[in-house]
Design an enzyme around this catalytic site. Structure first.
Site, PDB file in Angstrom:
ATOM      1  CE  LYS A 182     -49.754 -13.438  12.511  1.00  0.00           C
ATOM      2  NZ  LYS A 182     -51.006 -14.090  11.963  1.00  0.00           N
ATOM      3  N   GLY A 234     -50.925  -3.988   7.420  1.00  0.00           N
ATOM      4  CA  GLY A 234     -52.173  -4.241   8.129  1.00  0.00           C
ATOM      5  C   GLY A 234     -52.784  -2.952   8.637  1.00  0.00           C
ATOM      6  CB  SER A 235     -55.358  -2.359  11.197  1.00  0.00           C
ATOM      7  OG  SER A 235     -54.769  -2.788  12.408  1.00  0.00           O
ATOM      8  CB  THR A 236     -53.678   2.766  11.287  1.00  0.00           C
ATOM      9  OG1 THR A 236     -53.576   3.040   9.880  1.00  0.00           O
ATOM     10  CG2 THR A 236     -52.974   3.867  12.059  1.00  0.00           C
ATOM     11  N   GLY A 239     -50.295  -1.357  13.608  1.00  0.00           N
ATOM     12  CA  GLY A 239     -49.028  -0.743  13.246  1.00  0.00           C
ATOM     13  C   GLY A 239     -48.483   0.147  14.351  1.00  0.00           C
ATOM     14  CD  GLU A 256     -49.431  -1.083   2.608  1.00  0.00           C
ATOM     15  OE1 GLU A 256     -50.451  -0.437   2.942  1.00  0.00           O
ATOM     16  OE2 GLU A 256     -49.468  -2.185   2.062  1.00  0.00           O
ATOM     17  CB  CYS A 290     -54.159  -0.639   2.460  1.00  0.00           C
ATOM     18  SG  CYS A 290     -52.930  -1.160   1.255  1.00  0.00           S
ATOM     19  CD  GLU A 387     -58.178   1.168   5.865  1.00  0.00           C
ATOM     20  OE1 GLU A 387     -57.561   0.927   4.815  1.00  0.00           O
ATOM     21  OE2 GLU A 387     -57.711   0.959   6.999  1.00  0.00           O
TER      22      GLU A 387
END
Length: 476
Positions: A182, A234-236, A239, A256, A290, A387
């Site tokens: 996706k 993607g974003s923490t 995640g 990641e 990132c 971030e």
């Protein structure tokens, strides 16, 4: 004196963008089961590029079922045969790289210079590299008979759409897995172009399936019982949600996530070289990276000299049309991301940090943010902790190597770092103390398919790339 360059735009005519795109399931394009669609927009002009199918739960079921049917025959192929398909895909990517570069720039907003000279060569290189591993898995160090896991559900971000696709799909196919991928909602077009490349390469139906849609489609894919492996970049925050979803299941997962990389410049560093590395570290891809070097740690004794040189360099950056080959900094990917960058920059000012932005004229339409740096920043400032994921650099100082290491490691993230010094012994000593997945020495943002990439702490778990990247797709 800065040179004046005439416009040098790449032609949009080299790529044919269809008005509508379907989901790629079992080797064919089809409409979403419920008929829903969404529009993908060019960040530099805000024009609608195409209408794209919006996958729902029924479409996720269909894609996973197709991947499951294809898994048996695909995994049974000799590794050398799977490698042939990967080689073929890599060659087609090379042959069609100009089309892909223009498409990626239109859909993402990054300069054509980056998509053409950085992204596309790396995409092809990853498929070539893992094609070479396909018949050598017994010798990869993961046991005498490593087996594929099954169906890999992969969710990728919008900052490097095609490169992240290559990082995920190439090792999965080389190891005998099948894929449901996706892409991000704001950058679906290059993944759909890749689906056509799979057909051109003769890849068996169902081996690669591509679902376009928003986060709901990604969540349904991650939670699907038919998925054996989850890979996410993607974003923490997302995640962590994925980690909660897969906890207690048999699924293997690699994440990641975000970063707040420290770029450390010592007093013996070559200033001009360091400045180029700083610029590449934070303003490459508009800072939407990132592993960006978003925190500059500069030794106190050279702070003024370095900042003067850095500001002179930033004043020469060309911001504008991403299709212009002279452009250094393109558009921010979306209105939502621009709003986040703007809000965090305003917070930095409100908290007392000194803001400086490059003097440049921004286009009237599209999503734009001038290259910016903050000085007078402490570890408590929001711009030093969160971030930003944009062209914003926070500058902090240090006096000793131990202080530099302490400040670099004082973050919940641990994805990347850079060291600038002429002393090899200092590079090794400092690098061994940094809690970061990748540490660059006298350079920044350099990637190679043979090298593993990943982070510590809230920057994720697992490694992608290199021999290490095979393990995530094997039952060892």
């Amino acid at each position: 004196m800065a040179f004046e360059y005439a416009p040098a735009p790449e032609s949009r005519a080299v790529v044919d963008i269809r008005p509508t795109y379907g989901l790629f399931i079992d080797g064919e394009f089809r409409d979403a089961a419920d008929g829903k669609v969404f529009k993908t927009v060019s960040p530099s002009t805000e024009e609608v590029l195409a209408e794209v199918a919006d996958a729902g739960a029924a479409d996720v079921d269909a894609a996973v079922a197709a991947a499951r049917r294809a898994f048996g025959p695909w995994s049974a192929l000799p590794g050398a045969e799977r490698g042939k398909y990967l080689y073929r895909i890599a060659r087609i990517i090379q042959e069609r790289s100009r089309e892909l570069a223009v498409l990626e720039t239109l859909d993402n907003g990054k300069p054509i210079r980056e998509t053409r000279d950085a992204d596309l060569p790396l995409v092809a290189a990853h498929f070539f590299y893992y094609a070479g591993w396909a018949d050598k898995l017994k010798h990869a160090g993961f046991g005498p008979e490593p087996r594929p896991l099954g169906v890999a559900g992969q969710v990728i971000p919008w900052n490097f759409p095609l490169l992240m696709l290559a990082w995920k799909i190439a090792p999965a196919l080389a190891t005998g897995n099948t894929v449901v991928l996706k892409p991000a909602e704001t950058t679906p077009l290059s993944a759909l172009f890749f689906a056509d490349i799979c057909r051109q390469a003769g890849l068996p139906k169902g081996v690669v399936n591509i679902l376009t849609g928003d986060g709901r489609a990604g969540a349904a894919l991650v939670a699907h019982e038919g998925v054996d492996k989850v890979a996410f970049t993607g974003s923490t925050a997302v995640g962590k949600e994925i980690a909660r979803t897969v906890a207690g299941t048999r699924k293997k997962v690699t994440l990641e996530l975000g970063g707040k990389g420290a770029n450390i410049v010592f007093d013996d560093a070559p200033i001009d070289q360091a400045v180029e590395g700083i610029v590449n570290g934070i303003f490459f891809n508009q800072g939407q990276v990132c592993c960006a070097g978003s925190r500059l740690l500069v030794q106190e004794s050279i702070q003024d000299e370095l900042l003067d040189s850095l500001k002179r360099r930033l004043a020469t950056l060309r911001v504008g049309d991403p299709l212009d080959k002279n452009t250094d900094v393109g558009a921010i990917n979306s209105a939502e991301q621009l709003a986040r960058i703007t809000a965090l920059a305003e917070t930095g000012e409100a908290e007392g940090a000194e803001r400086w932005s490059a003097p440049c004229e921004l286009p009237d339409s599209g999503y734009w943010f001038a290259p910016t740096l903050f000085t007078g920043v402490s570890q408590a400032h929001t711009v030093a902790r969160e971030e930003i994921f944009g062209p914003v650099l926070s500058v902090l100082t240090f006096r000793t190597p131990d202080e530099a290491v302490a400040k670099a490691n004082n973050t919940p993230y641990g994805l990347s770092a850079g060291i600038w010094t002429e002393k090899g012994s200092r590079i090794l000593a400092v690098a061994n103390k940094l809690r970061a997945g990748v540490v660059w020495a006298n350079t920044f943002n350099k990637f190679d398919p043979t090298s593993p990439f990943g982070g510590y702490k809230e920057s994720g778990s697992g490694r992608e790339g290199g021999r290490h990247g095979l393990e995530a797709y094997l039952d060892v």
